[in-house]
Scaffold this active site. Structure first.
Site, PDB file in Angstrom:
ATOM      1  N   GLN A 105       0.816  -1.219   0.000  1.00  0.00           N
ATOM      2  CA  GLN A 105       0.000   0.000   0.000  1.00  0.00           C
ATOM      3  C   GLN A 105       0.849   1.268   0.000  1.00  0.00           C
ATOM      4  O   GLN A 105       0.316   2.367  -0.082  1.00  0.00           O
ATOM      5  CB  GLN A 105      -0.916   0.004   1.229  1.00  0.00           C
ATOM      6  CG  GLN A 105      -1.926  -1.119   1.244  1.00  0.00           C
ATOM      7  CD  GLN A 105      -2.716  -1.179   2.542  1.00  0.00           C
ATOM      8  OE1 GLN A 105      -2.618  -0.306   3.413  1.00  0.00           O
ATOM      9  NE2 GLN A 105      -3.528  -2.223   2.695  1.00  0.00           N
ATOM     10  N   HIS A 133      -1.174   0.272   5.696  1.00  0.00           N
ATOM     11  CA  HIS A 133      -1.753   1.268   6.597  1.00  0.00           C
ATOM     12  C   HIS A 133      -0.856   2.490   6.800  1.00  0.00           C
ATOM     13  O   HIS A 133      -0.418   2.794   7.906  1.00  0.00           O
ATOM     14  CB  HIS A 133      -2.118   0.635   7.935  1.00  0.00           C
ATOM     15  CG  HIS A 133      -3.247  -0.342   7.856  1.00  0.00           C
ATOM     16  ND1 HIS A 133      -3.955  -0.764   8.957  1.00  0.00           N
ATOM     17  CD2 HIS A 133      -3.789  -1.002   6.796  1.00  0.00           C
ATOM     18  CE1 HIS A 133      -4.887  -1.633   8.585  1.00  0.00           C
ATOM     19  NE2 HIS A 133      -4.793  -1.805   7.269  1.00  0.00           N
ATOM     20  N   GLU A 163     -15.474   3.964   8.875  1.00  0.00           N
ATOM     21  CA  GLU A 163     -16.061   5.058   9.639  1.00  0.00           C
ATOM     22  C   GLU A 163     -15.869   6.416   8.977  1.00  0.00           C
ATOM     23  O   GLU A 163     -14.872   6.651   8.302  1.00  0.00           O
ATOM     24  CB  GLU A 163     -15.411   5.134  11.036  1.00  0.00           C
ATOM     25  CG  GLU A 163     -15.615   3.933  11.907  1.00  0.00           C
ATOM     26  CD  GLU A 163     -14.954   4.082  13.268  1.00  0.00           C
ATOM     27  OE1 GLU A 163     -15.121   3.167  14.095  1.00  0.00           O
ATOM     28  OE2 GLU A 163     -14.266   5.110  13.516  1.00  0.00           O
ATOM     29  N   TYR A 201     -10.664   8.155  19.276  1.00  0.00           N
ATOM     30  CA  TYR A 201     -11.693   7.578  18.408  1.00  0.00           C
ATOM     31  C   TYR A 201     -11.773   6.049  18.480  1.00  0.00           C
ATOM     32  O   TYR A 201     -12.462   5.428  17.677  1.00  0.00           O
ATOM     33  CB  TYR A 201     -11.524   8.126  16.984  1.00  0.00           C
ATOM     34  CG  TYR A 201     -11.943   9.575  16.980  1.00  0.00           C
ATOM     35  CD1 TYR A 201     -13.236   9.951  16.690  1.00  0.00           C
ATOM     36  CD2 TYR A 201     -11.061  10.559  17.414  1.00  0.00           C
ATOM     37  CE1 TYR A 201     -13.650  11.271  16.792  1.00  0.00           C
ATOM     38  CE2 TYR A 201     -11.453  11.882  17.527  1.00  0.00           C
ATOM     39  CZ  TYR A 201     -12.752  12.226  17.212  1.00  0.00           C
ATOM     40  OH  TYR A 201     -13.169  13.538  17.345  1.00  0.00           O
ATOM     41  N   TYR A 224     -10.651 -10.242  10.544  1.00  0.00           N
ATOM     42  CA  TYR A 224     -10.663 -10.870   9.221  1.00  0.00           C
ATOM     43  C   TYR A 224     -10.912 -12.362   9.362  1.00  0.00           C
ATOM     44  O   TYR A 224     -10.290 -13.035  10.184  1.00  0.00           O
ATOM     45  CB  TYR A 224      -9.339 -10.605   8.502  1.00  0.00           C
ATOM     46  CG  TYR A 224      -9.168  -9.158   8.103  1.00  0.00           C
ATOM     47  CD1 TYR A 224      -9.958  -8.597   7.112  1.00  0.00           C
ATOM     48  CD2 TYR A 224      -8.227  -8.353   8.723  1.00  0.00           C
ATOM     49  CE1 TYR A 224      -9.822  -7.271   6.752  1.00  0.00           C
ATOM     50  CE2 TYR A 224      -8.065  -7.015   8.363  1.00  0.00           C
ATOM     51  CZ  TYR A 224      -8.871  -6.481   7.374  1.00  0.00           C
ATOM     52  OH  TYR A 224      -8.744  -5.159   7.024  1.00  0.00           O
TER      53      TYR A 224
END
Length: 371
Positions: A76, A141, A239, A249, A260
C-alpha cells in the site's frame, strides 16, 4: 510506458453515470493516488509507484517530475497524497506524502514540501517537514491524506495529515508516545502549532491532534470549515469521523467491524465511555478512499453540500446526503459511476466540478460533467 491522453466517456453508460457524464481527461496513469489543481487549469497527479506528473488542462500527460525524495514503494506504500498550497499561483508550493524508508530498516509516512519549477518541469527546494515515528517494517496502513487548515474562513498556516496504525501495530493507536493511528497537525514549515492539544504534556508527541484511528485514506474540510476524515475498519466498520483536538476515536478498543475471517476484535464492543463514536459507519466495508464536499451548485441544489467518498472495494463514487448542519447524520447514499473501476480520489476543482481518479495500472483522470 506510453501515456495516452484523450477526452471521452469510455467505460460508462448513462445509467451507470446516474446524473453525471464522466469525461476522461487522461488515461494510462499507473495506480494514480491523488490529484491537485494548478494554475491555468493544469493538474498534478501522483502515481503510487513513485512518480508525479503534470497533466495539461486539455489532457496531455507530462513526464515524471524529477526532484522527489527516495520513495519506499510496495504494497500500500509509495507516493500517495498531494495538495497545492492555497496560494500556489504566487508561491508554486505543493505538499505531498509518501512512504519513507529508514537506513536501519522499516518505513513510515513522511510529509514534504516543494516548489514546482516555473516551467512545470521539476520539483525544487524539496524539504521533509514531518516523518512518522517510529519506523516499522510494514507495507500496509500508511494513511496519508493532507488537508490545509482553516480558521474563521481563512487558511491558518497549518496542515493536517492522517497516519495509519501500520496494521500489526494497532495497539499503538491508543498510545500518545508514537504517531501510529493518529491525525497530526503541523505548521507548513514543520513546526508544531502552539495550540495543539498535547503540547507540553509529558509522554505525548506534540504533533498529535487526535488518536485511536485505524487507516484514514480520506480527509477534507466541510463548507463550514470543520475537519472530516474516514477510515478503513477491519472486516466491516469503515467510519466517518470529525476529529476533534485531543479526542480518542477508539481503535482497536471499539469497532463496528470484526476480525478478518470472522470473530470479535478485542472485547467485541462498539462503544465505551470516553471513546468517540463515528458520525457514520459502513457494514459491510466499502473500502473508502478519497473524500470531498461539493460546495458548488454545478450539479443542482440537491447535490450542493453533499459529501463524496470513493469506494475501492465496490468501484463506485458514493454521494452522501447529510442532515444539516454538516455535523448532522447521513440521510441517504447514492452510488455513482458503478462499473468504472476502483475510485481512489475525488476532489472539487476550482471550476466547481468534481474530478475523480480511478486506481489501476491504466488509471484515469475523470471530470464529471452535469447531465
Amino acid at each position: 510506458m506510453i501515456l495516452i491522453a484523450f477526452l471521452g466517456t469510455v467505460g460508462f453508460s448513462q445509467t451507470q453515470a446516474q446524473g453525471v457524464r464522466p469525461e476522461v481527461l487522461a488515461s494510462g496513469l499507473q495506480n494514480p493516488w491523488a490529484v491537485a489543481f494548478l494554475p491555468q487549469g493544469r493538474f498534478l497527479v501522483t502515481e503510487r509507484p513513485g512518480r508525479m506528473r503534470v497533466v495539461e488542462a486539455d489532457g496531455p500527460v507530462g513526464p515524471a517530475l524529477p526532484g522527489l525524495p527516495a520513495i519506499d514503494a510496495g504494497g500500500q506504500g509509495g507516493l500517495l497524497d498531494v495538495i497545492a498550497d492555497s496560494d500556489v499561483a504566487a508561491n508554486r508550493r505543493v505538499y505531498f506524502c509518501y512512504s519513507e524508508a529508514a537506513a536501519s530498516g522499516g518505513n513510515s509516512t513522511a510529509l514534504a514540501s516543494a516548489t514546482l519549477a516555473p516551467d512545470n518541469s521539476r520539483l525544487e527546494d524539496v524539504k521533509v517537514i514531518f516523518s512518522q515515528k517510529p519506523k516499522f517494517s510494514s507495507s500496509a496502513h500508511f494513511g496519508c491524506r493532507i488537508v490545509e487548515g482553516r480558521k474563521d474562513g481563512k487558511t491558518d498556516g497549518t496542515l493536517f495529515l492522517t497516519l495509519g496504525d501500520r496494521y500489526s501495530r494497532m495497539q499503538d493507536a491508543q498510545k500518545l508516545d508514537n504517531h501510529h493511528g493518529k491525525v497530526v497537525r503541523i505548521n507548513k514549515d514543520g513546526s508544531v502549532p502552539k495550540d495543539n492539544p498535547f503540547v507540553g504534556r509529558a509522554g505525548a508527541l506534540p504533533e498529535i491532534w487526535s488518536y485511536g484511528h485505524r487507516n484514514m485514506q480520506g480527509a477534507t474540510l466541510s463548507p463550514d470549515g470543520s475537519y472530516w476524515t474516514h477510515e478503513h475498519g477491519p472486516q466491516g466498520g469503515d467510519e466517518i469521523n470529525l476529529p476533534q483536538p485531543g479526542r480518542n476515536y477508539g481503535w482497536p478498543v471499539i469497532t463496528y467491524g470484526e476480525n478478518y475471517g470472522g470473530g470479535k476484535m478485542g472485547e467485541g464492543i462498539n462503544a465505551k465511555t470516553g471513546l468517540e463514536q463515528p458520525l457514520h459507519h459502513w457494514v459491510p466495508s466499502i473500502a473508502p478512499s478519497g473524500m470531498a464536499f461539493l460546495s458548488s451548485d454545478k450539479y443542482g441544489k440537491t447535490w450542493q453540500g453533499n459529501l463524496f467518498v470513493g469506494s475501492l472495494k465496490f468501484g463506485y463514487l458514493n454521494r452522501i446526503e447529510l442532515e444539516q448542519p454538516f455535523k448532522g447524520k447521513v440521510v441517504r447514499e447514492h452510488r455513482l459511476l458503478e462499473g468504472g473501476g476502483r475510485v481512489r480520489d475525488v476532489r472539487q476543482g476550482p471550476d466547481g466540478l468534481l474530478y475523480v481518479l480511478t486506481d489501476s495500472p491504466q488509471g484515469r483522470l475523470l471530470r464529471l460533467q452535469p447531465q
